[in-house]
Design a protein around this motif. Sequence first.
Motif, PDB file in Angstrom:
ATOM      1  N   GLN A  22       0.820  -1.206   0.000  1.00  0.00           N
ATOM      2  CA  GLN A  22       0.000   0.000   0.000  1.00  0.00           C
ATOM      3  C   GLN A  22       0.856   1.259   0.000  1.00  0.00           C
ATOM      4  N   LEU A  23       1.936   1.252   0.787  1.00  0.00           N
ATOM      5  CA  LEU A  23       2.839   2.408   0.788  1.00  0.00           C
ATOM      6  C   LEU A  23       3.510   2.549  -0.568  1.00  0.00           C
ATOM      7  N   ALA A  24       3.938   1.423  -1.134  1.00  0.00           N
ATOM      8  CA  ALA A  24       4.599   1.467  -2.443  1.00  0.00           C
ATOM      9  C   ALA A  24       3.666   2.016  -3.511  1.00  0.00           C
ATOM     10  N   GLU A  25       2.387   1.654  -3.430  1.00  0.00           N
ATOM     11  CA  GLU A  25       1.410   2.124  -4.423  1.00  0.00           C
ATOM     12  C   GLU A  25       1.233   3.636  -4.332  1.00  0.00           C
ATOM     13  N   GLN A  26       1.199   4.172  -3.124  1.00  0.00           N
ATOM     14  CA  GLN A  26       1.050   5.616  -2.961  1.00  0.00           C
ATOM     15  C   GLN A  26       2.282   6.369  -3.453  1.00  0.00           C
ATOM     16  N   LEU A  27       3.453   5.721  -3.382  1.00  0.00           N
ATOM     17  CA  LEU A  27       4.694   6.368  -3.795  1.00  0.00           C
ATOM     18  C   LEU A  27       5.017   6.135  -5.261  1.00  0.00           C
ATOM     19  N   GLY A  28       4.341   5.161  -5.874  1.00  0.00           N
ATOM     20  CA  GLY A  28       4.635   4.834  -7.264  1.00  0.00           C
ATOM     21  C   GLY A  28       5.895   4.030  -7.438  1.00  0.00           C
ATOM     22  N   VAL A  29       6.246   3.223  -6.398  1.00  0.00           N
ATOM     23  CA  VAL A  29       7.413   2.352  -6.478  1.00  0.00           C
ATOM     24  C   VAL A  29       6.960   0.919  -6.222  1.00  0.00           C
ATOM     25  N   THR A  30       7.905  -0.009  -6.204  1.00  0.00           N
ATOM     26  CA  THR A  30       7.570  -1.404  -5.953  1.00  0.00           C
ATOM     27  C   THR A  30       7.642  -1.703  -4.458  1.00  0.00           C
ATOM     28  N   ALA A  31       6.938  -2.759  -4.057  1.00  0.00           N
ATOM     29  CA  ALA A  31       7.002  -3.192  -2.662  1.00  0.00           C
ATOM     30  C   ALA A  31       8.414  -3.662  -2.306  1.00  0.00           C
ATOM     31  N   GLN A  32       9.145  -4.171  -3.291  1.00  0.00           N
ATOM     32  CA  GLN A  32      10.508  -4.604  -3.042  1.00  0.00           C
ATOM     33  C   GLN A  32      11.403  -3.413  -2.671  1.00  0.00           C
ATOM     34  N   ALA A  33      11.149  -2.258  -3.309  1.00  0.00           N
ATOM     35  CA  ALA A  33      11.922  -1.066  -2.978  1.00  0.00           C
ATOM     36  C   ALA A  33      11.679  -0.638  -1.532  1.00  0.00           C
ATOM     37  N   VAL A  34      10.400  -0.671  -1.115  1.00  0.00           N
ATOM     38  CA  VAL A  34      10.067  -0.319   0.270  1.00  0.00           C
ATOM     39  C   VAL A  34      10.728  -1.301   1.236  1.00  0.00           C
ATOM     40  N   SER A  35      10.703  -2.595   0.883  1.00  0.00           N
ATOM     41  CA  SER A  35      11.328  -3.612   1.736  1.00  0.00           C
ATOM     42  C   SER A  35      12.824  -3.351   1.895  1.00  0.00           C
ATOM     43  N   LYS A  36      13.490  -2.962   0.820  1.00  0.00           N
ATOM     44  CA  LYS A  36      14.924  -2.684   0.901  1.00  0.00           C
ATOM     45  C   LYS A  36      15.199  -1.445   1.733  1.00  0.00           C
ATOM     46  N   TRP A  37      14.315  -0.432   1.643  1.00  0.00           N
ATOM     47  CA  TRP A  37      14.489   0.748   2.492  1.00  0.00           C
ATOM     48  C   TRP A  37      14.424   0.345   3.964  1.00  0.00           C
ATOM     49  N   GLU A  38      13.382  -0.421   4.307  1.00  0.00           N
ATOM     50  CA  GLU A  38      13.159  -0.758   5.707  1.00  0.00           C
ATOM     51  C   GLU A  38      14.234  -1.683   6.259  1.00  0.00           C
TER      52      GLU A  38
END
Length: 340
Positions: A22-38
């Motif tokens: 859901q966060l990735a969708e709001q940012l226009g990135v992939t969920a994998q990118a969010v996972s790597k950030w975290e």
Amino acid sequence: MEQTMGKRIMANRKRLGLTQDQLAEQLGVTAQAVSKWENDQSCPDITMLPRLAEIFGISTDELLGRESQTVHQAEIVGEDDRKEQDGLHFQSGDYEFKWDGGNRGGIAFGIWVLLVGVLALANAFLQWDVSFWGILWPSALLVFGVFGLLRKFTFFSLGCTLFGGYFLIANLGIWQLEFGGKLVFPVILVLFGISLLVDALRKPRKPKFTVTHNGKTSGKRERNSHYQEMGDRFECSLAFGENRHLVEIPRLAGGEISCSFGELTVDLTGCEEIADGCELEANCSFGELILMVPRNCRVDPDSSTAFASLSVSGTPDPSPAATIRLQASVSFGEISVQYI
């Protein structure tokens, strides 16, 4: 200990009750990118920081850790946006009810059991002379297909709905095609094949159902999913639902994965090392299993499929550090290996 940016992103995301998807969708990135950030494997682009701060309801300085964090209201999305994201969302007094399909797996299972029970009783009283198996399996396909269509239209869900619905009414003797349903199965296979192609290009949001009282979540439903780590191995299973598991075993030696009537994503990028002779056993039936693998290792699949497929996207490094042997068994579903 000073908190990293990745941990601040994770803490704020969880504070708002958002999934990585859901966060990735709001940012226009992939969920994998969010996972790597975290997981502090990478950092968001500097142009992404103002948008992240806006979503979290904090300043960019706070996001960067330059000032102490304070308690913020979780309601940071406009009402129109929330209605678009959520299937149902309304507030009454101190209670907030939110539905975006989250526990559909559990609800579908309950409706299926109820439907089977009602039809079994009707069969006994009305003397339809239908076997219990003749009621059980087509009703399961029917319920699975209908709830799949409620979440998102796919040809696979449509095929399950038609396939289960037709054979249920045919077994009950209500109606049957003159040619005996000879074309039904080939049509379902065509729809299933189209669905695999379409669904490969898009993935649904991870849903949930919550009841919030005075800003505190009190009614979150758990999915029908299991995950357990046992030393250097793990077990993961899902039935009637959707879920995503990040495996963070330092040295992975093997594991067992099972997915039926749902969509399960298993992310292996959290493992620091893949042991020699690592073997994964994956079983998927009437569902989709996504296996995310770091590029520094190679997957060697040994698959057994029945009206199903095993696909690979991306490529490993030219000289991978390790090899994962994948023992895959797929029936009426798909296993997808993605190199990250």
